[in-house]
Design an enzyme around this catalytic site. Structure first.
Site, PDB file in Angstrom:
ATOM      1  N   HIS A 159       0.892  -1.431   0.028  1.00  8.66           N
ATOM      2  CA  HIS A 159       0.051   0.031   0.027  1.00  8.66           C
ATOM      3  C   HIS A 159       1.098   1.299  -0.078  1.00  8.66           C
ATOM      4  O   HIS A 159       1.885   1.247   0.334  1.00  8.66           O
ATOM      5  CB  HIS A 159      -0.904  -0.089   1.469  1.00  8.66           C
ATOM      6  CG  HIS A 159      -0.022   0.157   2.633  1.00  8.66           C
ATOM      7  ND1 HIS A 159       0.380   1.159   2.982  1.00  8.66           N
ATOM      8  CD2 HIS A 159       0.085  -1.089   3.608  1.00  8.66           C
ATOM      9  CE1 HIS A 159       0.999   0.912   4.236  1.00  8.66           C
ATOM     10  NE2 HIS A 159       0.776  -0.320   4.373  1.00  8.66           N
ATOM     11  N   SER A 174       0.819   5.638   4.580  1.00  8.53           N
ATOM     12  CA  SER A 174      -0.211   5.653   5.460  1.00  8.53           C
ATOM     13  C   SER A 174      -0.188   7.000   6.443  1.00  8.53           C
ATOM     14  O   SER A 174       1.014   7.230   6.558  1.00  8.53           O
ATOM     15  CB  SER A 174      -0.705   4.383   6.338  1.00  8.53           C
ATOM     16  OG  SER A 174       0.266   4.067   7.471  1.00  8.53           O
ATOM     17  N   ASN A 186       2.543   5.576   8.705  1.00 12.72           N
ATOM     18  CA  ASN A 186       4.097   5.525   8.113  1.00 12.72           C
ATOM     19  C   ASN A 186       4.489   6.830   8.209  1.00 12.72           C
ATOM     20  O   ASN A 186       5.668   6.856   8.599  1.00 12.72           O
ATOM     21  CB  ASN A 186       3.671   4.827   6.823  1.00 12.72           C
ATOM     22  CG  ASN A 186       3.335   3.691   6.480  1.00 12.72           C
ATOM     23  OD1 ASN A 186       2.524   3.304   5.670  1.00 12.72           O
ATOM     24  ND2 ASN A 186       3.713   2.730   7.275  1.00 12.72           N
ATOM     25  N   GLU A 233      -1.366  -6.813   7.446  1.00 13.92           N
ATOM     26  CA  GLU A 233      -0.079  -6.714   7.924  1.00 13.92           C
ATOM     27  C   GLU A 233      -0.014  -7.633   8.862  1.00 13.92           C
ATOM     28  O   GLU A 233      -1.018  -7.941   9.788  1.00 13.92           O
ATOM     29  CB  GLU A 233       0.065  -5.255   8.430  1.00 13.92           C
ATOM     30  CG  GLU A 233       1.292  -4.813   9.021  1.00 13.92           C
ATOM     31  CD  GLU A 233       2.589  -5.117   8.231  1.00 13.92           C
ATOM     32  OE1 GLU A 233       2.867  -6.133   7.971  1.00 13.92           O
ATOM     33  OE2 GLU A 233       3.292  -4.246   7.504  1.00 13.92           O
ATOM     34  N   ARG A 234       1.334  -7.818   9.385  1.00 14.57           N
ATOM     35  CA  ARG A 234       1.780  -8.450  10.779  1.00 14.57           C
ATOM     36  C   ARG A 234       1.057  -7.656  11.844  1.00 14.57           C
ATOM     37  O   ARG A 234       1.219  -6.431  11.949  1.00 14.57           O
ATOM     38  CB  ARG A 234       3.090  -8.524  10.744  1.00 14.57           C
ATOM     39  CG  ARG A 234       3.756  -9.300  11.968  1.00 14.57           C
ATOM     40  CD  ARG A 234       5.299  -8.883  12.160  1.00 14.57           C
ATOM     41  NE  ARG A 234       5.893  -9.190  13.253  1.00 14.57           N
ATOM     42  CZ  ARG A 234       6.993  -8.708  13.656  1.00 14.57           C
ATOM     43  NH1 ARG A 234       7.981  -8.317  12.617  1.00 14.57           N
ATOM     44  NH2 ARG A 234       7.352  -9.076  14.796  1.00 14.57           N
ATOM     45  N   TYR A 248       1.417  -6.075  15.200  1.00 12.12           N
ATOM     46  CA  TYR A 248       2.572  -5.681  16.089  1.00 12.12           C
ATOM     47  C   TYR A 248       2.233  -5.961  17.628  1.00 12.12           C
ATOM     48  O   TYR A 248       3.277  -5.249  18.583  1.00 12.12           O
ATOM     49  CB  TYR A 248       3.142  -4.686  15.499  1.00 12.12           C
ATOM     50  CG  TYR A 248       4.062  -4.614  14.546  1.00 12.12           C
ATOM     51  CD1 TYR A 248       5.463  -5.006  14.977  1.00 12.12           C
ATOM     52  CD2 TYR A 248       3.920  -4.162  13.488  1.00 12.12           C
ATOM     53  CE1 TYR A 248       6.367  -5.139  14.054  1.00 12.12           C
ATOM     54  CE2 TYR A 248       4.583  -4.144  12.316  1.00 12.12           C
ATOM     55  CZ  TYR A 248       6.084  -4.635  12.711  1.00 12.12           C
ATOM     56  OH  TYR A 248       6.992  -4.626  11.603  1.00 12.12           O
ATOM     57  N   GLY A 303       3.733  -4.312   4.033  1.00  7.72           N
ATOM     58  CA  GLY A 303       5.311  -4.720   4.184  1.00  7.72           C
ATOM     59  C   GLY A 303       5.637  -6.163   4.606  1.00  7.72           C
ATOM     60  O   GLY A 303       6.230  -7.078   3.720  1.00  7.72           O
TER      61      GLY A 303
END
Length: 249
Positions: free
Chosen positions: A11, A14, A17, A89-90, A92, A185
Site C-alpha cells: 500500500h 499511510s 507510516n 499486515e503482521r 505488532y 510490508g
C-alpha cells in the site's frame, strides 16, 4: 515456455507510516502522499501494459484504497476483488501505535530490529481485553476468535499467508489468470520468503517500499524465474533504505 506473472504492491504511505508508528492491524488510511504513490503505481502498470483478471487485498483500508486508486488508473474499477484478513499486515501486538524511533531509543535499535525483522521474534502481546485486540474489532466479528492474533512474528505471518496463497491465489495463476495482490510490508515479505525459498537470515534484510509494483515471473510449474520492481531504480533504492531506517533511534 509460457511465463506467468504476478504483481505485488505494498500500500501507499499511510498516516501512521508518515508518523513512523507501528501500524499492524490498526485500520489507518492513506496519507495524501500515499494516495499519490498509489496513482503513480497505477501509471507505471498502465505504461507497461498490465491489466488483470483478479485482485486480492487485505481488509485494511490503506491496502483496499491503494488497490482502488490503481484500478481507477487502469480503468478496471469492476475487476473481481477478494479481501482477506490473511493478507493483513503482521500484528505488532503491544507495539501497535508506538513511534518506532522512540521505541528504539527506549529499548535499543537492535531490539527493535529484532521485533521488526527477526523471523520468529514476537513483540509483546496485547491483553485480550485491549481495544486494539482484533477480537474486539467488529471487522473480524465473523471469524473464530482463536484465529485472531494478539501479536505476530514474521513466522506466524507466514503461517497464515501461505495457505491463502496455496489454496486461493496460486491456482488462479496456474490457470492463466492475471493477478495483482495489494497488501502490506510484512504480508508481502512472508510471501516473498515462501516463493523465493529465502532463509530466515535473508528475509531479515528484505524491505518492501510503499506502492512500488513488484513483478514476479514464473514458469509453467509456478517456480519463480525472475522478479523486479517497476520504476526508477535510484528512487526505489532510496525508498527501500528509508523503510530499513524506520526502526533506528
Amino acid at each position: 515456455m509460457t511465463i506467468k506473472k504476478l504483481i505485488l504492491v505494498r500500500h501507499g504511505e499511510s498516516e501512521w507510516n508518515k508518523e513512523n508508528r507501528f501500524t499492524g492491524w490498526a485500520d489507518v488510511d492513506l496519507s495524501e502522499k500515499g494516495r499519490v504513490e498509489a496513482q503513480q503505481a497505477g501509471n507505471l502498470l498502465k505504461k507497461k501494459g498490465f491489466s488483470f483478471d483478479f485482485a486480492y487485498t487485505s481488509v485494511l483500508r490503506r491496502a483496499t484504497n491503494t488497490l482502488s486508486l490503481i484500478l481507477d488508473v487502469l480503468q478496471q474499477q469492476n475487476l473481481p476483488i477478494e479481501k482477506s484478513w490473511r493478507l493483513n499486515e503482521r500484528h505488532y501486538g503491544a507495539l501497535q501505535g508506538l513511534n518506532k524511533s522512540e521505541t528504539a531509543a527506549k529499548f535499543g535499535s537492535e531490539q527493535v530490529k529484532q521485533w521488526r525483522r527477526g523471523f520468529s521474534t514476537l513483540p509483546p502481546a496485547l491483553n485480550l481485553n485491549d481495544p486494539r485486540a482484533p477480537a474486539n474489532d467488529s471487522l473480524y466479528a465473523t471469524l473464530n476468535k482463536n484465529d485472531l492474533p494478539l501479536t505476530e512474528s514474521l513466522a506466524t505471518t507466514v503461517d497464515r499467508v501461505v495457505p491463502y496463497w496455496d489454496e486461493v491465489v496460486k491456482p488462479r495463476i496456474i490457470d492463466g489468470k492475471r493477478v495483482i495482490i495489494v497488501a502490506h510490508g510484512n504480508s508481502i515479505r512472508a510471501l516473498v520468503k515462501y516463493v523465493d525459498h529465502l532463509s530466515e537470515e535473508e528475509i531479515m534484510e528484505i524491505n518492501i517500499p510503499t506502492a512500488v509494483p513488484l513483478v514476479y515471473e514464473f514458469n509453467s510449474s509456478l517456480q519463480p524465474i525472475n522478479h523486479y520492481y517497476l520504476g526508477n531504480a535510484e528512487e526505489i533504492t532510496q525508498k527501500v533504505a528509508a523503510v530499513a531506517a524506520q526502526g533506528k533511534a
